[in-house]
Design a protein around this motif. Sequence first.
Motif, PDB file in Angstrom:
ATOM      1  N   LEU A  11      12.688  50.088  -2.565  1.00 49.86           N
ATOM      2  CA  LEU A  11      11.599  49.753  -3.300  1.00 49.86           C
ATOM      3  C   LEU A  11      10.437  48.389  -2.755  1.00 49.86           C
ATOM      4  O   LEU A  11       9.496  48.386  -2.613  1.00 49.86           O
ATOM      5  CB  LEU A  11      11.971  49.126  -4.692  1.00 49.86           C
ATOM      6  CG  LEU A  11      12.566  49.883  -5.676  1.00 49.86           C
ATOM      7  CD1 LEU A  11      13.051  49.360  -6.806  1.00 49.86           C
ATOM      8  CD2 LEU A  11      11.690  50.946  -6.247  1.00 49.86           C
ATOM      9  N   GLN A  16       6.722  48.577  -3.957  1.00 54.20           N
ATOM     10  CA  GLN A  16       6.628  48.803  -5.403  1.00 54.20           C
ATOM     11  C   GLN A  16       6.953  47.527  -6.204  1.00 54.20           C
ATOM     12  O   GLN A  16       6.667  47.425  -7.262  1.00 54.20           O
ATOM     13  CB  GLN A  16       7.590  50.075  -5.925  1.00 54.20           C
ATOM     14  CG  GLN A  16       7.278  51.239  -5.344  1.00 54.20           C
ATOM     15  CD  GLN A  16       8.214  52.324  -5.688  1.00 54.20           C
ATOM     16  OE1 GLN A  16       9.028  52.719  -4.782  1.00 54.20           O
ATOM     17  NE2 GLN A  16       8.057  52.805  -6.798  1.00 54.20           N
ATOM     18  N   VAL A  17       7.395  46.292  -5.783  1.00 55.22           N
ATOM     19  CA  VAL A  17       8.167  45.253  -6.397  1.00 55.22           C
ATOM     20  C   VAL A  17       7.236  44.176  -6.028  1.00 55.22           C
ATOM     21  O   VAL A  17       6.880  44.274  -4.461  1.00 55.22           O
ATOM     22  CB  VAL A  17       9.701  45.218  -6.196  1.00 55.22           C
ATOM     23  CG1 VAL A  17      10.154  46.199  -7.144  1.00 55.22           C
ATOM     24  CG2 VAL A  17      10.113  44.907  -4.831  1.00 55.22           C
ATOM     25  N   THR A  18       7.204  43.052  -6.647  1.00 58.06           N
ATOM     26  CA  THR A  18       6.420  41.899  -6.333  1.00 58.06           C
ATOM     27  C   THR A  18       7.318  40.750  -5.760  1.00 58.06           C
ATOM     28  O   THR A  18       6.952  39.923  -5.090  1.00 58.06           O
ATOM     29  CB  THR A  18       5.336  41.493  -7.317  1.00 58.06           C
ATOM     30  OG1 THR A  18       6.172  41.356  -8.547  1.00 58.06           O
ATOM     31  CG2 THR A  18       4.295  42.555  -7.293  1.00 58.06           C
ATOM     32  N   CYS A  65       7.456  44.013 -10.861  1.00 56.31           N
ATOM     33  CA  CYS A  65       6.645  45.145 -10.356  1.00 56.31           C
ATOM     34  C   CYS A  65       5.235  44.998 -11.268  1.00 56.31           C
ATOM     35  O   CYS A  65       5.338  44.474 -12.161  1.00 56.31           O
ATOM     36  CB  CYS A  65       7.289  46.158 -10.410  1.00 56.31           C
ATOM     37  SG  CYS A  65       7.443  46.913 -12.091  1.00 56.31           S
ATOM     38  N   GLU A  69       3.874  50.281 -12.287  1.00 51.09           N
ATOM     39  CA  GLU A  69       5.091  50.800 -11.536  1.00 51.09           C
ATOM     40  C   GLU A  69       6.508  51.133 -12.187  1.00 51.09           C
ATOM     41  O   GLU A  69       7.343  51.521 -11.948  1.00 51.09           O
ATOM     42  CB  GLU A  69       5.418  49.984 -10.253  1.00 51.09           C
ATOM     43  CG  GLU A  69       4.526  50.110  -9.319  1.00 51.09           C
ATOM     44  CD  GLU A  69       4.340  51.346  -8.471  1.00 51.09           C
ATOM     45  OE1 GLU A  69       5.426  51.849  -8.257  1.00 51.09           O
ATOM     46  OE2 GLU A  69       3.408  51.691  -8.017  1.00 51.09           O
TER      47      GLU A  69
END
Length: 122
Positions: A11, A16-18, A65, A69
């Motif tokens: 991910l 896809q992730v913050t 995210c 997403e």
Amino acid sequence: EKRNGDFVRNLINNGQVTAVHDISDGGLASAVIEMALPGELGAELMVNDHRELFGEDQARYVLTCPPKEVAKIITQAHVKGVDIVRVGNVSGLKEVNFGGTVVSLAELSAAHEGWFPEFMAG
């Protein structure tokens, strides 16, 4: 553990992730607080059971995210055999809401950053 770690790493690599934080030291509550403080972004959690908030476990992570997403990540997790649960949302408020118990980021920051200087001062 490996399957969960590989899933999270993918991910991250796919953008896809913050943010990601493990819950092995302090549990979900501690991880969310440590994620919220640097960016001064609050959170609203849909859990308030102490076992869910403070249970420490290996191979469990908190992910943030973009909203677009969420469904995709949940589907990917199920396909890969990774257990996943949505526990809340990032909020624009300067507080963390633990399923109805609200604590400001200022209070959390003071407790997180201030205990050691107070301890050393005697």
